[in-house]
Design a protein around this motif. Structure first.
Motif, PDB file in Angstrom:
ATOM      1  N   PRO A 293     -10.291   8.751  -3.947  1.00 38.52           N
ATOM      2  CA  PRO A 293      -8.850   8.830  -3.688  1.00 38.52           C
ATOM      3  C   PRO A 293      -8.221   9.906  -4.574  1.00 38.52           C
ATOM      4  O   PRO A 293      -8.478   9.971  -5.776  1.00 38.52           O
ATOM      5  CB  PRO A 293      -8.330   7.439  -4.059  1.00 38.52           C
ATOM      6  CG  PRO A 293      -9.541   6.559  -4.060  1.00 38.52           C
ATOM      7  CD  PRO A 293     -10.678   7.438  -4.471  1.00 38.52           C
ATOM      8  N   ASP A 294      -7.402  10.757  -3.967  1.00 42.06           N
ATOM      9  CA  ASP A 294      -6.728  11.780  -4.758  1.00 42.06           C
ATOM     10  C   ASP A 294      -5.581  11.145  -5.528  1.00 42.06           C
ATOM     11  O   ASP A 294      -5.119  10.054  -5.194  1.00 42.06           O
ATOM     12  CB  ASP A 294      -6.203  12.892  -3.844  1.00 42.06           C
ATOM     13  CG  ASP A 294      -5.249  12.354  -2.798  1.00 42.06           C
ATOM     14  OD1 ASP A 294      -4.038  12.336  -3.061  1.00 42.06           O
ATOM     15  OD2 ASP A 294      -5.734  11.917  -1.728  1.00 42.06           O
ATOM     16  N   PRO A 295      -5.100  11.805  -6.579  1.00 44.26           N
ATOM     17  CA  PRO A 295      -4.004  11.225  -7.370  1.00 44.26           C
ATOM     18  C   PRO A 295      -2.771  10.891  -6.551  1.00 44.26           C
ATOM     19  O   PRO A 295      -2.058   9.930  -6.870  1.00 44.26           O
ATOM     20  CB  PRO A 295      -3.717  12.315  -8.407  1.00 44.26           C
ATOM     21  CG  PRO A 295      -5.009  13.057  -8.549  1.00 44.26           C
ATOM     22  CD  PRO A 295      -5.622  13.043  -7.175  1.00 44.26           C
ATOM     23  N   THR A 296      -2.506  11.663  -5.494  1.00 37.97           N
ATOM     24  CA  THR A 296      -1.336  11.366  -4.661  1.00 37.97           C
ATOM     25  C   THR A 296      -1.457   9.992  -4.016  1.00 37.97           C
ATOM     26  O   THR A 296      -0.477   9.244  -3.931  1.00 37.97           O
ATOM     27  CB  THR A 296      -1.167  12.439  -3.565  1.00 37.97           C
ATOM     28  OG1 THR A 296      -1.008  13.715  -4.186  1.00 37.97           O
ATOM     29  CG2 THR A 296       0.033  12.135  -2.695  1.00 37.97           C
ATOM     30  N   THR A 297      -2.663   9.631  -3.565  1.00 36.48           N
ATOM     31  CA  THR A 297      -2.865   8.307  -2.967  1.00 36.48           C
ATOM     32  C   THR A 297      -2.564   7.208  -3.972  1.00 36.48           C
ATOM     33  O   THR A 297      -1.882   6.220  -3.657  1.00 36.48           O
ATOM     34  CB  THR A 297      -4.313   8.168  -2.463  1.00 36.48           C
ATOM     35  OG1 THR A 297      -4.575   9.159  -1.481  1.00 36.48           O
ATOM     36  CG2 THR A 297      -4.545   6.789  -1.866  1.00 36.48           C
ATOM     37  N   VAL A 298      -3.054   7.385  -5.200  1.00 33.15           N
ATOM     38  CA  VAL A 298      -2.804   6.380  -6.218  1.00 33.15           C
ATOM     39  C   VAL A 298      -1.309   6.316  -6.544  1.00 33.15           C
ATOM     40  O   VAL A 298      -0.745   5.222  -6.704  1.00 33.15           O
ATOM     41  CB  VAL A 298      -3.626   6.670  -7.485  1.00 33.15           C
ATOM     42  CG1 VAL A 298      -3.398   5.582  -8.534  1.00 33.15           C
ATOM     43  CG2 VAL A 298      -5.108   6.757  -7.142  1.00 33.15           C
ATOM     44  N   ASN A 299      -0.657   7.477  -6.623  1.00 35.80           N
ATOM     45  CA  ASN A 299       0.785   7.487  -6.883  1.00 35.80           C
ATOM     46  C   ASN A 299       1.546   6.747  -5.797  1.00 35.80           C
ATOM     47  O   ASN A 299       2.493   5.996  -6.072  1.00 35.80           O
ATOM     48  CB  ASN A 299       1.292   8.924  -6.987  1.00 35.80           C
ATOM     49  CG  ASN A 299       0.791   9.626  -8.235  1.00 35.80           C
ATOM     50  OD1 ASN A 299       0.360   8.974  -9.175  1.00 35.80           O
ATOM     51  ND2 ASN A 299       0.826  10.950  -8.226  1.00 35.80           N
ATOM     52  N   LEU A 300       1.140   6.959  -4.545  1.00 37.52           N
ATOM     53  CA  LEU A 300       1.809   6.256  -3.443  1.00 37.52           C
ATOM     54  C   LEU A 300       1.578   4.753  -3.536  1.00 37.52           C
ATOM     55  O   LEU A 300       2.478   3.957  -3.242  1.00 37.52           O
ATOM     56  CB  LEU A 300       1.308   6.793  -2.100  1.00 37.52           C
ATOM     57  CG  LEU A 300       1.780   8.200  -1.726  1.00 37.52           C
ATOM     58  CD1 LEU A 300       1.074   8.677  -0.469  1.00 37.52           C
ATOM     59  CD2 LEU A 300       3.291   8.231  -1.518  1.00 37.52           C
ATOM     60  N   MET A 301       0.373   4.338  -3.944  1.00 43.60           N
ATOM     61  CA  MET A 301       0.122   2.911  -4.105  1.00 43.60           C
ATOM     62  C   MET A 301       0.986   2.325  -5.224  1.00 43.60           C
ATOM     63  O   MET A 301       1.474   1.198  -5.134  1.00 43.60           O
ATOM     64  CB  MET A 301      -1.358   2.662  -4.411  1.00 43.60           C
ATOM     65  CG  MET A 301      -2.312   2.927  -3.251  1.00 43.60           C
ATOM     66  SD  MET A 301      -2.018   1.884  -1.802  1.00 43.60           S
ATOM     67  CE  MET A 301      -1.012   2.983  -0.814  1.00 43.60           C
ATOM     68  N   GLU A 302       1.179   3.098  -6.297  1.00 45.87           N
ATOM     69  CA  GLU A 302       2.048   2.626  -7.378  1.00 45.87           C
ATOM     70  C   GLU A 302       3.490   2.490  -6.891  1.00 45.87           C
ATOM     71  O   GLU A 302       4.169   1.505  -7.206  1.00 45.87           O
ATOM     72  CB  GLU A 302       1.978   3.589  -8.563  1.00 45.87           C
ATOM     73  CG  GLU A 302       0.661   3.539  -9.313  1.00 45.87           C
ATOM     74  CD  GLU A 302       0.661   4.443 -10.520  1.00 45.87           C
ATOM     75  OE1 GLU A 302       0.641   3.927 -11.652  1.00 45.87           O
ATOM     76  OE2 GLU A 302       0.680   5.683 -10.332  1.00 45.87           O
ATOM     77  N   LEU A 303       3.965   3.479  -6.129  1.00 38.29           N
ATOM     78  CA  LEU A 303       5.315   3.403  -5.586  1.00 38.29           C
ATOM     79  C   LEU A 303       5.453   2.229  -4.621  1.00 38.29           C
ATOM     80  O   LEU A 303       6.461   1.510  -4.625  1.00 38.29           O
ATOM     81  CB  LEU A 303       5.673   4.715  -4.869  1.00 38.29           C
ATOM     82  CG  LEU A 303       5.883   5.934  -5.760  1.00 38.29           C
ATOM     83  CD1 LEU A 303       6.004   7.197  -4.907  1.00 38.29           C
ATOM     84  CD2 LEU A 303       7.128   5.751  -6.623  1.00 38.29           C
ATOM     85  N   LEU A 304       4.421   2.025  -3.794  1.00 36.57           N
ATOM     86  CA  LEU A 304       4.445   0.920  -2.840  1.00 36.57           C
ATOM     87  C   LEU A 304       4.505  -0.416  -3.584  1.00 36.57           C
ATOM     88  O   LEU A 304       5.313  -1.297  -3.239  1.00 36.57           O
ATOM     89  CB  LEU A 304       3.201   1.002  -1.956  1.00 36.57           C
ATOM     90  CG  LEU A 304       3.057   0.009  -0.802  1.00 36.57           C
ATOM     91  CD1 LEU A 304       2.223   0.645   0.313  1.00 36.57           C
ATOM     92  CD2 LEU A 304       2.374  -1.285  -1.247  1.00 36.57           C
ATOM     93  N   ALA A 305       3.660  -0.576  -4.609  1.00 36.11           N
ATOM     94  CA  ALA A 305       3.650  -1.837  -5.360  1.00 36.11           C
ATOM     95  C   ALA A 305       4.978  -2.056  -6.066  1.00 36.11           C
ATOM     96  O   ALA A 305       5.490  -3.186  -6.117  1.00 36.11           O
ATOM     97  CB  ALA A 305       2.504  -1.831  -6.367  1.00 36.11           C
ATOM     98  N   ALA A 306       5.551  -0.973  -6.622  1.00 37.42           N
ATOM     99  CA  ALA A 306       6.832  -1.106  -7.323  1.00 37.42           C
ATOM    100  C   ALA A 306       7.945  -1.506  -6.359  1.00 37.42           C
ATOM    101  O   ALA A 306       8.774  -2.372  -6.673  1.00 37.42           O
ATOM    102  CB  ALA A 306       7.177   0.206  -8.016  1.00 37.42           C
ATOM    103  N   GLN A 307       7.962  -0.896  -5.166  1.00 37.05           N
ATOM    104  CA  GLN A 307       8.998  -1.240  -4.187  1.00 37.05           C
ATOM    105  C   GLN A 307       8.828  -2.664  -3.682  1.00 37.05           C
ATOM    106  O   GLN A 307       9.800  -3.422  -3.544  1.00 37.05           O
ATOM    107  CB  GLN A 307       8.949  -0.254  -3.016  1.00 37.05           C
ATOM    108  CG  GLN A 307       9.964  -0.512  -1.922  1.00 37.05           C
ATOM    109  CD  GLN A 307      11.391  -0.303  -2.392  1.00 37.05           C
ATOM    110  OE1 GLN A 307      11.625   0.388  -3.379  1.00 37.05           O
ATOM    111  NE2 GLN A 307      12.352  -0.890  -1.708  1.00 37.05           N
ATOM    112  N   ALA A 308       7.577  -3.063  -3.410  1.00 35.73           N
ATOM    113  CA  ALA A 308       7.327  -4.426  -2.939  1.00 35.73           C
ATOM    114  C   ALA A 308       7.726  -5.443  -4.006  1.00 35.73           C
ATOM    115  O   ALA A 308       8.315  -6.488  -3.704  1.00 35.73           O
ATOM    116  CB  ALA A 308       5.860  -4.593  -2.557  1.00 35.73           C
TER     117      ALA A 308
END
Length: 511
Positions: A293-308
Motif C-alpha cells: 500500500p502506498d502512503p496515500t492509501t494509508v493516509n486515506l484510511m487514517e482520514l476514513l477512521a477519523a471521520q467514522a
C-alpha cells in the motif's frame, strides 16, 4: 444536414482520444459543429450519472441520480427518447429556460447502458433525423469507451467523501460500523476490513456485515481463537505507534500480535487507530495478496477512521442526550415525556393506569436526608419493575410518584397487578398507595389518569398501603379499598405511619 459527414467527423476524432473524457468531449465538439443544440454526455459513475462532456450551456447538471429526468429514464431502460415538447414530459430536468425539444439515446457497452448522449433544442428541428445520427454516434462512442477501459472511476478521494456522507447519516452504531467497513474496502481496494473495538468486558470483533469473503472468515476464526491478549496488543500497538502497513514480507518476522493474521493467510495489512484506546479500537484492512500500500492509501484510511470515529462519537452523544431527555436520571425509568406519548396510545377497555405514590415519603427526606430518599426511590423502582409483567411499563412522573401502564382483559386483572406492586414495595420496607383506572371509550387519557388519581387518594384517606379501583362511570360508587396481602379494614394504621395524608404530594399527574 449531411448525416454521413457528421458521423465521419466523429469517427475520425474518437481513435485519437486517449482517455474516456477526451473521447466524450471530442464526440460532443464534433456533433456541436453541426447540431444547433445543447449537447452533453453523461456516464454512470457509482450510483449517479455524471456529466463528462458538454457544449456551452446555460446550466449543466454535474451529476444526476441514476433514475432522474429523461436522461435517467433512458439510462435505466436502455431505450432512446424523442421528446417533441419537454413541457409535456414530467421527467424533464430544466437546463435552459428556452428548451423546446430533446433527444436522448443510451450509450451501450457489451449491450449494457453505461450512459447517455443528450441533445436539447430551443428551435424547430428534424428530431427523427437527429435521432438516427445520435444513435450511430452513441454506438461509436460506446465502442471507444469500452476500448479505453469503461467509464472513468471515482477517485479514492471522491469515494471517501461519498462514504463520509453515509457515516453522518447512519442512525445506529451498527449502521455506522457497517458503513465504515464497506468504505475501507472500497477506498483501499483490499479484500477484508474488520474493527476490533475496546469494550468494558474486553476487546471484541465487530459483528459480520454480510457474507464474508473466505479470507475474512479465516481472519475472524483466528482472532476469535487467539483470545483477548493479541487483540489488546493490536489496539495498543496502533495507538502507541500510529498507522502501519504491509505484513507478510518474505524473510521478515511479524509483530507477535500479528501471528493470528499471518496464520489466516494475510499478506498485506493496514492497521489504523480508531478513536481512543479506552473507547475506540483498531481498524484492520487486509488482503491475502502481497500488495505494498502506498502512503496515500494509508493516509486515506487514517482520514476514513477519523471521520467514522467523529461520527460515532457524535452519535453516541446524541443517543445519550436522547436517553437523558426521556429517562429519569435517578431511577432510569422513563419520565413525563415518554409517558405523555404512551398516554396517546391507550386502548379503551384494555389499557389500565396505575397511579402510585410512596407513603410518607416526605418523612424519609426530613428525617434521614435526600440521599436516603433517593435510595428509597431507586429501590422501589427496581422492586416495582420486578413485580410487573413483560410488556408492562413503569414511569416516574414526579418526586415520589409513579404510573404503571398495563394492558389487561378485565379490571380485576389490573387490581391484582396493583396488589403485587404493593406487596413488592413492602419487601423493601416501604409502603405505597395505588389507584387503578381502566381507560373508557368516551374519555381522554387525561381523564383516565384523573380517575386513577382519585382512586389513589381514596387509598390515602383510608390509611394508605393498598389499592382502589375507580369505575369508568363517574357517578358509580368506588369499591371498597383493598389492602394488598391482608384483611386490613379501611382506616387501619399502616406500619410506621399515621392516618393523616396531609404530608403527601399532590395527586399524580396533577397540575
Amino acid at each position: 444536414m449531411d448525416q454521413q459527414r457528421v458521423i465521419r467527423d466523429v469517427a475520425v476524432r474518437l481513435p485519437v482520444a486517449t482517455t474516456v473524457r477526451a473521447a466524450c468531449q471530442g464526440a460532443v465538439n464534433a456533433l456541436g459543429e453541426y447540431a444547433p443544440a445543447t449537447i452533453s454526455v453523461l456516464l454512470q459513475v457509482s450510483d449517479r450519472l455524471r456529466c463528462i462532456a458538454a457544449t456551452g450551456s446555460w446550466q449543466v447538471f454535474s451529476t444526476v441520480p441514476s433514475k432522474s429526468g429523461i436522461v435517467g429514464r433512458v439510462h435505466a431502460s436502455g431505450l432512446p427518447a424523442v421528446v417533441p415538447s419537454v413541457a409535456a414530459d414530467p421527467d424533464y430536468l430544466p437546463i435552459r429556460p428556452d428548451v423546446r425539444s430533446e433527444i436522448c439515446v443510451p450509450i451501450l457497452s457489451a449491450g449494457r447502458p453505461i450512459g447517455v448522449l443528450d441533445l436539447q433544442w430551443n428551435e424547430p428541428a428534424d428530431l427523427e433525423q437527429w435521432r438516427d445520427v445520435a444513435e450511430r454516434i452513441a454506438g461509436l462512442l460506446g465502442s471507444r469507451i469500452a476500448m479505453l477501459g469503461g467509464p472513468p472511476a471515482e477517485s479514492r478521494s471522491e469515494k471517501l467523501l461519498r462514504h463520509a456522507a453515509a457515516f453522518a447519516a447512519a442512525p445506529t452504531e451498527r449502521d455506522l460500523t457497517v458503513a465504515a467497513l464497506v468504505a475501507a474496502r472500497d477506498v483501499s481496494g483490499l479484500d477484508v476490513a474488520v474493527l476490533i473495538a475496546t469494550r468494558p468486558d474486553g476487546p471484541q470483533l465487530n459483528r459480520r456485515t454480510g457474507t464474508p469473503s473466505p479470507l475474512e472468515t479465516r481472519v475472524r476464526a483466528e482472532l476469535d481463537s487467539a483470545g483477548p491478549a493479541p487483540l489488546r496488543q493490536l489496539i495498543s500497538h496502533a495507538h502507541r505507534y500510529g498507522a502501519s502497513y504491509t505484513l507478510g514480507e518474505p524473510g521478515h518476522p511479524a509483530v507477535g500480535a500479528h501471528r493470528p493474521l499471518i496464520d489466516a493467510g494475510v499478506r498485506t495489512l493496514v492497521a489504523v487507530p480508531f478513536g481512543t484506546p479506552e473507547s475506540g479500537g483498531v481498524l484492520l484492512v487486509a488482503d491475502e495478496e502481497l500488495i505494498r500500500p502506498d502512503p496515500t492509501t494509508v493516509n486515506l484510511m487514517e482520514l476514513l477512521a477519523a471521520q467514522a470515529w467523529t461520527c460515532l462519537d457524535r452519535l453516541r452523544t446524541l443517543i445519550r442526550l436522547r436517553e437523558q431527555a426521556s429517562s429519569d436520571p435517578l431511577t432510569g425509568l422513563p419520565h413525563t415525556g415518554p409517558f405523555g406519548r404512551r398516554m396517546r396510545r391507550t386502548t379503551p377497555g384494555r389499557t389500565a393506569l396505575l397511579a402510585i405514590d410512596v407513603d410518607n415519603f416526605k418523612e424519609v427526606n426530613d428525617t434521614f436526608g435526600h440521599q436516603a430518599g433517593d435510595r428509597v426511590l431507586v429501590g422501589l423502582a427496581r422492586a416495582l419493575e420486578g413485580a410487573l409483567r413483560a410488556g408492562d411499563e413503569l414511569y416516574r412522573t414526579g418526586g415520589d410518584e409513579f404510573v404503571a401502564v398495563i394492558d389487561v382483559a378485565r379490571a380485576d386483572e389490573a387490581v391484582r397487578i396493583a396488589e403485587r406492586l404493593v406487596g413488592a414495595a413492602r419487601q423493601t420496607g416501604r409502603t405505597i398507595s395505588v389507584g387503578v383506572a381502566l381507560a373508557d371509550g368516551d374519555e381522554s387519557p387525561q381523564e383516565t389518569l384523573r380517575r386513577a388519581d382519585e382512586a389513589l387518594y381514596t387509598v390515602k384517606r383510608n390509611g394508605r398501603d393498598g389499592v382502589a379501583l375507580t369505575p369508568a362511570t363517574p357517578d358509580a360508587p368506588l369499591p371498597r379499598q383493598r389492602a394488598a396481602g391482608d384483611d386490613q379494614e379501611p382506616g387501619g394504621k399502616e406500619p410506621g405511619g399515621d392516618n393523616d395524608p396531609a404530608g403527601d404530594k399532590e395527586p399524580v399527574g396533577g397540575g
